[in-house]
Motif scaffolding. Structure first.
Motif, PDB file in Angstrom:
ATOM      1  N   MET A   1     -54.102   3.450  14.063  1.00 17.05           N
ATOM      2  CA  MET A   1     -52.782   3.929  13.612  1.00 17.05           C
ATOM      3  C   MET A   1     -51.675   3.226  14.384  1.00 17.05           C
ATOM      4  O   MET A   1     -51.729   3.107  15.612  1.00 17.05           O
ATOM      5  N   THR A   2     -50.683   2.697  13.707  1.00 16.91           N
ATOM      6  CA  THR A   2     -49.585   2.006  14.370  1.00 16.91           C
ATOM      7  C   THR A   2     -48.709   3.003  15.122  1.00 16.91           C
ATOM      8  O   THR A   2     -48.672   4.200  14.820  1.00 16.91           O
ATOM      9  N   GLU A   3     -47.989   2.492  16.112  1.00 13.24           N
ATOM     10  CA  GLU A   3     -47.110   3.331  16.910  1.00 13.24           C
ATOM     11  C   GLU A   3     -45.996   3.908  16.030  1.00 13.24           C
ATOM     12  O   GLU A   3     -45.430   3.219  15.180  1.00 13.24           O
ATOM     13  N   THR A   4     -45.693   5.172  16.225  1.00 16.35           N
ATOM     14  CA  THR A   4     -44.659   5.839  15.437  1.00 16.35           C
ATOM     15  C   THR A   4     -43.605   6.425  16.373  1.00 16.35           C
ATOM     16  O   THR A   4     -43.666   6.266  17.592  1.00 16.35           O
ATOM     17  N   PHE A   5     -42.647   7.112  15.770  1.00 16.71           N
ATOM     18  CA  PHE A   5     -41.600   7.742  16.574  1.00 16.71           C
ATOM     19  C   PHE A   5     -42.013   9.119  17.090  1.00 16.71           C
ATOM     20  O   PHE A   5     -41.234   9.790  17.767  1.00 16.71           O
ATOM     21  N   ILE A   6     -43.246   9.551  16.793  1.00 13.78           N
ATOM     22  CA  ILE A   6     -43.694  10.884  17.192  1.00 13.78           C
ATOM     23  C   ILE A   6     -43.613  11.101  18.709  1.00 13.78           C
ATOM     24  O   ILE A   6     -43.168  12.175  19.155  1.00 13.78           O
ATOM     25  N   PRO A   7     -44.033  10.144  19.549  1.00 17.00           N
ATOM     26  CA  PRO A   7     -43.889  10.370  20.991  1.00 17.00           C
ATOM     27  C   PRO A   7     -42.437  10.650  21.405  1.00 17.00           C
ATOM     28  O   PRO A   7     -42.194  11.479  22.290  1.00 17.00           O
ATOM     29  N   ARG A   8     -41.502   9.981  20.751  1.00 17.13           N
ATOM     30  CA  ARG A   8     -40.092  10.230  21.055  1.00 17.13           C
ATOM     31  C   ARG A   8     -39.686  11.628  20.614  1.00 17.13           C
ATOM     32  O   ARG A   8     -38.938  12.329  21.325  1.00 17.13           O
ATOM     33  N   ILE A   9     -40.172  12.062  19.463  1.00 10.30           N
ATOM     34  CA  ILE A   9     -39.904  13.430  19.005  1.00 10.30           C
ATOM     35  C   ILE A   9     -40.474  14.434  19.996  1.00 10.30           C
ATOM     36  O   ILE A   9     -39.834  15.454  20.319  1.00 10.30           O
ATOM     37  N   GLN A  10     -41.663  14.167  20.512  1.00  6.14           N
ATOM     38  CA  GLN A  10     -42.268  15.070  21.489  1.00  6.14           C
ATOM     39  C   GLN A  10     -41.419  15.166  22.747  1.00  6.14           C
ATOM     40  O   GLN A  10     -41.245  16.250  23.317  1.00  6.14           O
ATOM     41  N   GLU A  11     -40.864  14.043  23.174  1.00  8.20           N
ATOM     42  CA  GLU A  11     -40.023  14.046  24.373  1.00  8.20           C
ATOM     43  C   GLU A  11     -38.729  14.831  24.132  1.00  8.20           C
ATOM     44  O   GLU A  11     -38.276  15.594  24.993  1.00  8.20           O
ATOM     45  N   LEU A  12     -38.143  14.646  22.954  1.00  9.44           N
ATOM     46  CA  LEU A  12     -36.928  15.388  22.626  1.00  9.44           C
ATOM     47  C   LEU A  12     -37.212  16.884  22.508  1.00  9.44           C
ATOM     48  O   LEU A  12     -36.399  17.722  22.934  1.00  9.44           O
ATOM     49  N   ALA A  13     -38.361  17.241  21.932  1.00 10.79           N
ATOM     50  CA  ALA A  13     -38.739  18.654  21.833  1.00 10.79           C
ATOM     51  C   ALA A  13     -38.925  19.256  23.215  1.00 10.79           C
ATOM     52  O   ALA A  13     -38.563  20.418  23.464  1.00 10.79           O
ATOM     53  N   LYS A  14     -39.480  18.472  24.120  1.00  9.84           N
ATOM     54  CA  LYS A  14     -39.643  18.930  25.503  1.00  9.84           C
ATOM     55  C   LYS A  14     -38.272  19.210  26.129  1.00  9.84           C
ATOM     56  O   LYS A  14     -38.087  20.232  26.804  1.00  9.84           O
ATOM     57  N   CYS A  15     -37.313  18.327  25.896  1.00  6.02           N
ATOM     58  CA  CYS A  15     -35.963  18.520  26.437  1.00  6.02           C
ATOM     59  C   CYS A  15     -35.333  19.801  25.901  1.00  6.02           C
ATOM     60  O   CYS A  15     -34.658  20.528  26.641  1.00  6.02           O
ATOM     61  N   ALA A  16     -35.530  20.069  24.605  1.00  5.94           N
ATOM     62  CA  ALA A  16     -34.979  21.290  24.005  1.00  5.94           C
ATOM     63  C   ALA A  16     -35.557  22.526  24.675  1.00  5.94           C
ATOM     64  O   ALA A  16     -34.834  23.492  24.969  1.00  5.94           O
ATOM     65  N   ARG A  17     -36.844  22.503  24.933  1.00  3.35           N
ATOM     66  CA  ARG A  17     -37.484  23.657  25.570  1.00  3.35           C
ATOM     67  C   ARG A  17     -37.039  23.801  27.026  1.00  3.35           C
ATOM     68  O   ARG A  17     -36.870  24.918  27.525  1.00  3.35           O
ATOM     69  N   MET A  18     -36.854  22.697  27.706  1.00  8.12           N
ATOM     70  CA  MET A  18     -36.374  22.755  29.095  1.00  8.12           C
ATOM     71  C   MET A  18     -34.965  23.343  29.157  1.00  8.12           C
ATOM     72  O   MET A  18     -34.637  24.128  30.054  1.00  8.12           O
TER      73      MET A  18
END
Length: 288
Positions: free
Chosen positions: A1-18
């Motif tokens: 699977m090619t690299e997607t923007f999902i890791p970036r979404i995960q990082e942004l979601a982490k920031c929202a929770r923090m």
């Protein structure tokens, strides 16, 4: 699977929770009813988000931080749920309106801070405040709480918010000094009444601001003060975009405080100054 923007979404979601953890931790400082194990995890998460800076913050910083967190989370949630909302402030969710009212209390705190070095502005706290766009009466009630000699007239055109405002006022200790009514500021018809006016231009079209200023001048007493707010437009490109979007979705048009300054000067306001916070910039002046 090619690299997607999902890791970036995960990082942004982490920031929202923090961010949520930081706000929750501040709220729990005045609430002892929470299960200790939950409180400990929330506190740990907040410290992970903000490091040692969080533990060293004073009460003023905590108060400002809570306003910023609540505003950011409410704005983000509303934008996600209603990206197609019209350019106005017609919000129907009662909980969100009440949350915005709690956040808005900091407006009067900031006005008091400005007045600390201005005796003429402090004198307006013994008169009548015109709270334009009163919403659920957050600013109005905070003014009444802080200043025992002030009276407040709140006006708004969004009846769902005014219904909550009437309830909030009735449940407060200041019902004898705070009133609200459904009125467009461009239809204000008083004369020589108000010693202090709060005008949130971020919710108003430019033409309405021009009309409102003319009405406010006529409705104000000698040596009255006008405090007008715009959303602060930061240098950071993304935050500047969000400030512009916030103004547009709120129904406003003005984003440059210099525009307000020019409008006030054209109506003979003097001693015009500006107070910049991360959320809003206040332009204030005195009407001789």
């Amino acid at each position: 699977m090619t690299e997607t923007f999902i890791p970036r979404i995960q990082e942004l979601a982490k920031c929202a929770r923090m961010l949520a953890l930081a706000g929750a931790s501040i709220k729990l400082r005045s609430d002892t009813s929470v299960l200790p194990a939950i409180r400990d995890q929330i506190e740990l998460g907040a410290r992970m988000a903000l490091d040692e800076l969080f533990a060293e913050a004073d009460e003023e910083q905590m108060s400002l931080a809570l306003v910023m967190v609540e505003m950011a989370l409410n704005e983000a949630s509303e934008l996600f749920r209603n990206p197609d909302r019209r350019s106005n402030w017609e919000i129907g969710d009662a909980a969100q309106m009440q949350a915005m009212g709690r956040s808005s209390k900091s407006v009067f705190t900031r006005i008091q801070s400005i007045a600390e070095t201005d005796p003429k502005m402090r004198a307006t706290f013994r008169g009548t405040l015109l709270d334009v766009g009163t919403g659920v009466a957050g600013i109005a009630l905070e003014a009444a709480r802080c200043c025992p000699d002030i009276r407040v007239d709140g006006i708004d055109i969004w009846e769902p918010a005014l219904e909550l405002a009437r309830r909030n006022i009735a449940e407060s200790a200041y019902a004898d000094r705070v009133t609200v009514r459904n009125l467009d500021v461009s239809a204000l018809d008083e004369s020589n009444k108000y010693s202090l006016t709060w005008l949130p231009t971020m919710f108003l079209k430019r033409s309405i601001v021009e009309s409102a200023l003319d009405r406010i001048v006529r409705a104000s007493v000698s040596n009255s003060y006008l405090v007008a707010g715009v959303y602060t437009r930061p240098e950071d490109p993304f935050l500047a975009l969000m400030a512009d979007l916030r103004t547009l979705r709120s129904g406003g048009e003005i984003s440059d405080p210099a525009d307000l300054k020019a409008m006030m000067e054209a109506r003979c306001y003097v001693d015009i100054g500006m107070s910049v916070t991360p959320i809003a910039t206040f332009v204030f002046g005195r009407l001789p």
